[in-house]
Design an enzyme around this catalytic site. Structure first.
Site, PDB file in Angstrom:
ATOM      1  N   LYS A 143       0.833  -1.215   0.000  1.00 61.24           N
ATOM      2  CA  LYS A 143       0.000   0.000   0.000  1.00 61.24           C
ATOM      3  C   LYS A 143       0.863   1.258   0.000  1.00 61.24           C
ATOM      4  O   LYS A 143       0.671   2.152  -0.811  1.00 61.24           O
ATOM      5  CB  LYS A 143      -0.900   0.083   1.256  1.00 61.24           C
TER       6      LYS A 143
ATOM      7  N   ARG B 148      -9.480   1.362   8.768  1.00 64.74           N
ATOM      8  CA  ARG B 148      -9.159  -0.029   9.089  1.00 64.74           C
ATOM      9  C   ARG B 148     -10.228  -0.672   9.966  1.00 64.74           C
ATOM     10  O   ARG B 148     -10.128  -1.861  10.249  1.00 64.74           O
ATOM     11  CB  ARG B 148      -7.828  -0.089   9.851  1.00 64.74           C
TER      12      ARG B 148
ATOM     13  N   ARG C 158      11.791  -6.627   5.283  1.00 66.88           N
ATOM     14  CA  ARG C 158      11.825  -5.230   5.719  1.00 66.88           C
ATOM     15  C   ARG C 158      12.399  -5.129   7.131  1.00 66.88           C
ATOM     16  O   ARG C 158      13.115  -4.177   7.447  1.00 66.88           O
ATOM     17  CB  ARG C 158      10.408  -4.632   5.682  1.00 66.88           C
TER      18      ARG C 158
ATOM     19  N   ARG D 212      11.952  -1.151  12.329  1.00 68.40           N
ATOM     20  CA  ARG D 212      10.606  -0.975  12.874  1.00 68.40           C
ATOM     21  C   ARG D 212      10.363  -1.969  14.000  1.00 68.40           C
ATOM     22  O   ARG D 212      10.591  -3.161  13.835  1.00 68.40           O
ATOM     23  CB  ARG D 212       9.560  -1.162  11.763  1.00 68.40           C
TER      24      ARG D 212
ATOM     25  N   ARG E 220      -0.388  -8.980  13.319  1.00 62.48           N
ATOM     26  CA  ARG E 220      -0.969  -7.894  12.504  1.00 62.48           C
ATOM     27  C   ARG E 220      -1.811  -8.460  11.366  1.00 62.48           C
ATOM     28  O   ARG E 220      -2.840  -7.897  10.997  1.00 62.48           O
ATOM     29  CB  ARG E 220       0.141  -6.994  11.959  1.00 62.48           C
TER      30      ARG E 220
HETATM   31  P1  B4P Z   1       3.677  -1.959   2.519  1.00 67.78           P
HETATM   32  O1  B4P Z   1       2.570  -2.842   2.140  1.00 67.78           O
HETATM   33  O2  B4P Z   1       3.753  -0.688   1.854  1.00 67.78           O
HETATM   34  O3  B4P Z   1       3.525  -1.934   4.066  1.00 67.78           O
HETATM   35  P2  B4P Z   1       2.950  -0.745   4.913  1.00 67.78           P
HETATM   36  O4  B4P Z   1       2.346   0.337   4.124  1.00 67.78           O
HETATM   37  O5  B4P Z   1       4.057  -0.392   5.823  1.00 67.78           O
HETATM   38  O6  B4P Z   1       1.736  -1.424   5.664  1.00 67.78           O
HETATM   39  P3  B4P Z   1       1.639  -1.854   7.170  1.00 67.78           P
HETATM   40  O7  B4P Z   1       0.216  -2.265   7.299  1.00 67.78           O
HETATM   41  O8  B4P Z   1       2.698  -2.811   7.535  1.00 67.78           O
HETATM   42  O9  B4P Z   1       1.992  -0.594   8.045  1.00 67.78           O
HETATM   43  P4  B4P Z   1       1.251   0.745   8.376  1.00 67.78           P
HETATM   44  O10 B4P Z   1       2.319   1.746   8.386  1.00 67.78           O
HETATM   45  O11 B4P Z   1       0.070   1.034   7.507  1.00 67.78           O
HETATM   46  O12 B4P Z   1       5.139  -2.567   2.292  1.00 67.78           O
HETATM   47  C1  B4P Z   1       5.659  -3.648   3.017  1.00 67.78           C
HETATM   48  C2  B4P Z   1       7.054  -4.031   2.539  1.00 67.78           C
HETATM   49  O13 B4P Z   1       6.962  -4.738   1.305  1.00 67.78           O
HETATM   50  C3  B4P Z   1       8.001  -2.869   2.291  1.00 67.78           C
HETATM   51  O14 B4P Z   1       9.271  -3.203   2.778  1.00 67.78           O
HETATM   52  C4  B4P Z   1       8.043  -2.720   0.796  1.00 67.78           C
HETATM   53  O15 B4P Z   1       9.284  -2.235   0.324  1.00 67.78           O
HETATM   54  C5  B4P Z   1       7.846  -4.161   0.350  1.00 67.78           C
HETATM   55  N1  B4P Z   1       7.194  -4.276  -0.943  1.00 67.78           N
HETATM   56  C6  B4P Z   1       6.216  -3.469  -1.431  1.00 67.78           C
HETATM   57  N2  B4P Z   1       5.855  -3.885  -2.658  1.00 67.78           N
HETATM   58  C7  B4P Z   1       6.618  -4.994  -2.939  1.00 67.78           C
HETATM   59  C8  B4P Z   1       6.706  -5.869  -4.058  1.00 67.78           C
HETATM   60  N3  B4P Z   1       5.934  -5.730  -5.150  1.00 67.78           N
HETATM   61  N4  B4P Z   1       7.587  -6.899  -3.999  1.00 67.78           N
HETATM   62  C9  B4P Z   1       8.383  -7.087  -2.912  1.00 67.78           C
HETATM   63  N5  B4P Z   1       8.354  -6.265  -1.834  1.00 67.78           N
HETATM   64  C10 B4P Z   1       7.478  -5.230  -1.840  1.00 67.78           C
HETATM   65  O16 B4P Z   1       0.683   0.466   9.861  1.00 67.78           O
HETATM   66  C11 B4P Z   1       1.571   0.190  10.928  1.00 67.78           C
HETATM   67  C12 B4P Z   1       0.808   0.202  12.247  1.00 67.78           C
HETATM   68  O17 B4P Z   1       0.289   1.549  12.502  1.00 67.78           O
HETATM   69  C13 B4P Z   1      -0.445  -0.690  12.354  1.00 67.78           C
HETATM   70  O18 B4P Z   1      -0.104  -2.041  12.690  1.00 67.78           O
HETATM   71  C14 B4P Z   1      -1.228   0.031  13.480  1.00 67.78           C
HETATM   72  O19 B4P Z   1      -0.716  -0.257  14.748  1.00 67.78           O
HETATM   73  C15 B4P Z   1      -0.977   1.492  13.177  1.00 67.78           C
HETATM   74  N6  B4P Z   1      -2.021   2.056  12.292  1.00 67.78           N
HETATM   75  C16 B4P Z   1      -1.830   2.523  11.024  1.00 67.78           C
HETATM   76  N7  B4P Z   1      -3.005   2.954  10.502  1.00 67.78           N
HETATM   77  C17 B4P Z   1      -3.955   2.741  11.470  1.00 67.78           C
HETATM   78  C18 B4P Z   1      -5.364   2.944  11.521  1.00 67.78           C
HETATM   79  N8  B4P Z   1      -6.045   3.459  10.486  1.00 67.78           N
HETATM   80  N9  B4P Z   1      -6.027   2.618  12.654  1.00 67.78           N
HETATM   81  C19 B4P Z   1      -5.377   2.108  13.711  1.00 67.78           C
HETATM   82  N10 B4P Z   1      -4.033   1.866  13.722  1.00 67.78           N
HETATM   83  C20 B4P Z   1      -3.332   2.178  12.612  1.00 67.78           C
END
Ligand code: B4P
Length: 192
Positions: free
Chosen positions: A13, A88, A127, A133, A144
């Site tokens: 995402k 979410r 990652r 992280r 998660r």
């Molecule tokens: P992403 O999928 O981009 O992961 P993310 O955005 O960090 O999502 P995540 O759900 O983990 O974290 P968020 O910050 O939203 O990428 C993951 C990895 O894959 C990266 O290393 C990337 O380089 C790699 N990748 C991407 N595309 C690829 C491909 N095609 N091939 C190979 N590798 C690839 O949330 C973190 C925490 O914040 C949550 O657990 C929660 O505690 C809190 N939070 C955030 N939003 C919230 C909400 N709305 N409500 C409540 N809590 C919330």
């Protein structure tokens, strides 16, 4: 353009929303990024968020909703926005509906990235090696995924009913996924 990017942790995402937001010069709003920046800055919000994030739990709706409402009230959002990782929960969907009504606008679409569980775990463990992280340990990564399945996956049916969902295969390289997203949203993006 006003869109949501949804999908399980590790689906890409953040990676893809940044590319699309850059292309359309609209705001990329990642709740996860805002929480991490608040943790790094040591603010009150950061102290609260860290407790939940480190455990792989969602930050409480009251905190998250207030933060998103404030950000979407800023003037740079007028050109559009991509919300990455919000909503979410059912409560967050209701809050976003209210915010959009207050702003007199609506969503153009919801991009849902699909990636199978083992690939998600592999990506997040990869990652973990570089990001530092504190929520990227294997136990928390698996938790998660469970929280997503229980609280967030059911929301997709709601947006599907509204006719807003673009399901995109999130496997393959970043460029391949970007290409698919582009193919899915281009007609909608041209209209907005
Ligand atoms: P992403 O999928 O981009 O992961 P993310 O955005 O960090 O999502 P995540 O759900 O983990 O974290 P968020 O910050 O939203 O990428 C993951 C990895 O894959 C990266 O290393 C990337 O380089 C790699 N990748 C991407 N595309 C690829 C491909 N095609 N091939 C190979 N590798 C690839 O949330 C973190 C925490 O914040 C949550 O657990 C929660 O505690 C809190 N939070 C955030 N939003 C919230 C909400 N709305 N409500 C409540 N809590 C919330």
């Amino acid at each position: 353009m006003r869109m949501l990017f949804m999908g399980p942790p590790g689906a890409g995402k953040g990676t893809q929303a940044a590319l699309v937001a850059d292309h359309f010069s609209v705001v990329h709003l990642s709740t996860g990024d805002i929480f991490r920046a608040s943790v790094a800055a040591g603010t009150e919000l950061g102290v609260t968020a860290k407790r939940y994030m480190d455990a792989g739990e969602y930050v409480p709706d009251s905190v998250t909703n207030a933060m998103v409402r404030a950000r979407l009230g800023e003037s740079d959002v007028i050109r559009g926005f991509l919300l990455d990782g919000y909503p979410r929960t059912v409560d967050q969907v209701a809050e976003l509906d209210d915010i959009l009504t207050d702003l007199g606008t609506k969503l153009d679409g919801v991009v849902v990235l699909q990636v199978d569980l083992e690939e998600l775990i592999t990506r997040l463990l990869e990652r973990a090696r570089t990001s530092g992280r504190t929520d990227d340990t294997e136990d928390v990564i698996r938790h998660r995924q469970q929280v997503y399945a229980e609280q967030t996956a059911p929301l997709l049916a709601l947006y599907t009913e509204r006719g807003l969902v673009f399901e995109v295969d999130g496997r393959g390289t970043v460029d391949e996924v970007a290409e698919r997203i582009w193919g899915a949203i281009a007609p909608t993006a041209d209209e907005s």
